[in-house]
Structures are given as structure tokens and as C-alpha cells.
Design an enzyme around this catalytic site. Sequence first.
Site, PDB file in Angstrom:
ATOM      1  N   ASN A  13      -7.930  -6.926  -9.002  1.00 30.29           N
ATOM      2  CA  ASN A  13      -6.816  -7.726  -9.523  1.00 30.29           C
ATOM      3  C   ASN A  13      -7.435  -8.759 -10.466  1.00 30.29           C
ATOM      4  O   ASN A  13      -8.021  -9.728 -10.005  1.00 30.29           O
ATOM      5  CB  ASN A  13      -6.069  -8.412  -8.376  1.00 30.29           C
ATOM      6  CG  ASN A  13      -5.020  -9.392  -8.885  1.00 30.29           C
ATOM      7  OD1 ASN A  13      -4.639  -9.348 -10.054  1.00 30.29           O
ATOM      8  ND2 ASN A  13      -4.551 -10.264  -8.007  1.00 30.29           N
ATOM      9  N   LYS A  15      -5.927 -10.759 -12.381  1.00 29.09           N
ATOM     10  CA  LYS A  15      -5.073 -11.943 -12.596  1.00 29.09           C
ATOM     11  C   LYS A  15      -4.985 -12.209 -14.103  1.00 29.09           C
ATOM     12  O   LYS A  15      -4.965 -11.260 -14.881  1.00 29.09           O
ATOM     13  CB  LYS A  15      -5.620 -13.140 -11.824  1.00 29.09           C
ATOM     14  CG  LYS A  15      -5.961 -12.780 -10.380  1.00 29.09           C
ATOM     15  CD  LYS A  15      -6.212 -13.965  -9.520  1.00 29.09           C
ATOM     16  CE  LYS A  15      -6.694 -13.484  -8.170  1.00 29.09           C
ATOM     17  NZ  LYS A  15      -6.595 -14.474  -7.138  1.00 29.09           N
ATOM     18  N   HIS A  99       2.277 -10.566  -4.726  1.00 27.43           N
ATOM     19  CA  HIS A  99       1.023 -11.308  -4.571  1.00 27.43           C
ATOM     20  C   HIS A  99       1.354 -12.750  -4.204  1.00 27.43           C
ATOM     21  O   HIS A  99       2.366 -13.301  -4.657  1.00 27.43           O
ATOM     22  CB  HIS A  99       0.220 -11.243  -5.873  1.00 27.43           C
ATOM     23  CG  HIS A  99      -1.181 -11.743  -5.708  1.00 27.43           C
ATOM     24  ND1 HIS A  99      -1.481 -13.080  -5.741  1.00 27.43           N
ATOM     25  CD2 HIS A  99      -2.344 -11.105  -5.468  1.00 27.43           C
ATOM     26  CE1 HIS A  99      -2.781 -13.232  -5.539  1.00 27.43           C
ATOM     27  NE2 HIS A  99      -3.330 -12.041  -5.368  1.00 27.43           N
ATOM     28  N   GLU A 101       0.288 -15.437  -5.259  1.00 25.22           N
ATOM     29  CA  GLU A 101       0.458 -16.337  -6.417  1.00 25.22           C
ATOM     30  C   GLU A 101       1.847 -16.177  -7.028  1.00 25.22           C
ATOM     31  O   GLU A 101       2.405 -17.143  -7.556  1.00 25.22           O
ATOM     32  CB  GLU A 101      -0.662 -16.071  -7.447  1.00 25.22           C
ATOM     33  CG  GLU A 101      -2.004 -16.589  -6.934  1.00 25.22           C
ATOM     34  CD  GLU A 101      -3.222 -15.833  -7.423  1.00 25.22           C
ATOM     35  OE1 GLU A 101      -3.118 -15.087  -8.412  1.00 25.22           O
ATOM     36  OE2 GLU A 101      -4.291 -15.989  -6.792  1.00 25.22           O
ATOM     37  N   GLU A 171      -3.375  -9.872   2.712  1.00 22.30           N
ATOM     38  CA  GLU A 171      -4.125 -10.912   2.012  1.00 22.30           C
ATOM     39  C   GLU A 171      -3.816 -12.279   2.624  1.00 22.30           C
ATOM     40  O   GLU A 171      -2.814 -12.915   2.253  1.00 22.30           O
ATOM     41  CB  GLU A 171      -3.721 -10.932   0.531  1.00 22.30           C
ATOM     42  CG  GLU A 171      -4.088  -9.670  -0.212  1.00 22.30           C
ATOM     43  CD  GLU A 171      -4.448  -9.975  -1.667  1.00 22.30           C
ATOM     44  OE1 GLU A 171      -5.503  -9.522  -2.094  1.00 22.30           O
ATOM     45  OE2 GLU A 171      -3.694 -10.679  -2.337  1.00 22.30           O
ATOM     46  N   GLY A 177      -9.361 -16.338  -3.284  1.00 25.23           N
ATOM     47  CA  GLY A 177     -10.004 -17.169  -4.296  1.00 25.23           C
ATOM     48  C   GLY A 177     -10.688 -18.401  -3.730  1.00 25.23           C
ATOM     49  O   GLY A 177     -11.070 -19.297  -4.467  1.00 25.23           O
ATOM     50  N   SER A 217     -11.357 -12.800  -0.993  1.00 23.45           N
ATOM     51  CA  SER A 217     -12.789 -13.041  -1.145  1.00 23.45           C
ATOM     52  C   SER A 217     -13.651 -11.867  -0.684  1.00 23.45           C
ATOM     53  O   SER A 217     -14.742 -12.063  -0.153  1.00 23.45           O
ATOM     54  CB  SER A 217     -13.200 -14.345  -0.448  1.00 23.45           C
ATOM     55  OG  SER A 217     -12.472 -15.440  -0.998  1.00 23.45           O
TER      56      SER A 217
HETATM   57  C1  PEP Z   1      -6.463 -11.432  -4.952  1.00 25.65           C
HETATM   58  O1  PEP Z   1      -6.186 -12.113  -5.931  1.00 25.65           O
HETATM   59  O2  PEP Z   1      -5.706 -10.539  -4.615  1.00 25.65           O
HETATM   60  C2  PEP Z   1      -7.706 -11.723  -4.238  1.00 25.65           C
HETATM   61  C3  PEP Z   1      -7.925 -11.136  -3.105  1.00 25.65           C
HETATM   62  O3  PEP Z   1      -8.566 -12.617  -4.836  1.00 25.65           O
HETATM   63  P1  PEP Z   1     -10.086 -12.951  -4.368  1.00 25.65           P
HETATM   64  O4  PEP Z   1     -10.754 -11.635  -4.088  1.00 25.65           O
HETATM   65  O5  PEP Z   1     -10.675 -13.663  -5.524  1.00 25.65           O
HETATM   66  O6  PEP Z   1      -9.981 -13.791  -3.145  1.00 25.65           O
END
Ligand code: PEP
Length: 257
Positions: A13, A15, A99, A101, A171, A177, A217
Site C-alpha cells: 500500500n 498510500k 483502510h 486512514e 490492521e 505506520g 509495520s
Molecule cells: C498500511 O498502510 O496498510 C500499513 C500496514 O502500513 P505500515 O506497514 O507502514 O504500518
Amino acid sequence: MNRKYRKTVIAGNWKMNKLPSELKAFAAELKPFVHKPKWCDVGICVPGVMIPAALRAFKDNKVGVGAQDLSAAASGAYTGEVSGAQLADVGTKYVIVGHSERRQYHGETDEMINAKTKAALANKLIPIACVGETLEQREMGITLELITLQVKTILSGIPAEQMRKVIIAYEPVWAIGTGKTATAEQAGEVCTHIRAVIRKLYGARVARSVTIQYGGSMNGKNAMELLAQPDIDGGLVGGASLKPEEFAQIIHAANQD
Ligand code: PEP
């Protein structure tokens, strides 16, 4: 992972990162690692404007191109939106829905995510539907209850034959992040719970065929341990998917015999 019954899928992803002009060099760097992924499907979800360039850049790699959102509506007066039909028409394979966000900055609810999941399926896109708790909700001890509600609402009205095409991404919001990864046990527990919810809704055969990803992460170092959990069938990868070598390490972890 359980490769006997379901696909392992590693999806990046991006973003709102990178430029279309950077895609070619990224694809060339990633190519040696993804020209023949044996055991897993690989996807990269890019901003809508980058999809055509991504399709060109990844055409010789086995990388499916995904979007990060779509409209719940089929067409019409929805300025700024992109429909499932438009995404499918250019060759998009995956689309992330719900997501955290989008939930946080655009007020998306489980009901809206349900409508978007249906719009994706109606256009033969593979929805990657995200669920997850905040730190506050985890500390209150309501994680599994909340996840049950999210999964049930997002899947409401989706028939069994379509359910097999849906990917669920667990998630935890506190791990996205932040560099804080859920432990393999924490992530595994919730993914097993998600499969149990799907089993109650659709029965055992459908439940065992659904790909459930972990996201938060994930990186080259922790991927192997997370993917060793029986109900974690891949990853939705943010930050680490921006670096070809790091992303390749995750793909490598998913490709172990
Ligand atoms: C994401 O944006 O779906 C995500 C898991 O980000 P990160 O791996 O940076 O935590």
C-alpha cells in the site's frame, strides 16, 4: 499460512507516496525478486493516477496492480470519485476498502465499506477489506467484539460465491505506520477469530478458502514469524513496500517451501 486451502497474498500500500515517473526504476529493482513468486501473489496498490503507469511498469513482473479506494456508486455526479468499472477497465486487480486512514480522515463507516466491497465485487476487482481496533479499544478489552461487528457489517449481503474473492486485512490501527507490530500471537489470535466469524456466516468450506492478511509495520524481519501463524495468509504492507529490497524480503518470507 495454509497454502492447501487459500492463496497467500502480499500487497503493498503505497498510500500517497512516489511519483508515476519513479515506477519504472522501482519495478526494475523489484523484478529479480518477483519474476516467479512460487507460493504467493504479489500486488501493489498505488494512487489512482498512477495505475496506468504501474500497469506498464509491472507488466513483465508478476505484480498485480491495485487501487486504494473506489466509489460505492456505479457512475454519475460524484465529483472526484473513481468507480469500480473505471478501475477494472484499465486493468486494476485489487482495491483496498476501509483502510483506517479512510475511516479516520474521510469518516468512512463499516456500512460505507460494505457498499464499496460490493462495488468492487460487481466489477470483478478483488477487495482487500480492512478491519482493526484502535489502541484504546484494545486496552478496553473489546478487540474481538469490535472485529466481529466490523466483519459482519462489511460482509453483510455478500453471497458465499463472492466471499471467496474477498481478502480481509487485519490492521490494528495502533500498529500502522508506527513501527509497533502486533506480536505474531496477537495478530494470529485476531485472524483466527476473523476466520471463525466467517465460518459462522458462510460455513467451513468458504471460511478456509478466504485469504486473511495482517497489516501494521510488517517488514523483512518480522514477516516470517507473522506468516507462520496458521490464519495469517499474507500481508498488507505500507512503509516497507516503498523499498524494493525490504518488500522483496517479505515476498521471500511468503515464498518459503
Ligand atoms: C498500511 O498502510 O496498510 C500499513 C500496514 O502500513 P505500515 O506497514 O507502514 O504500518
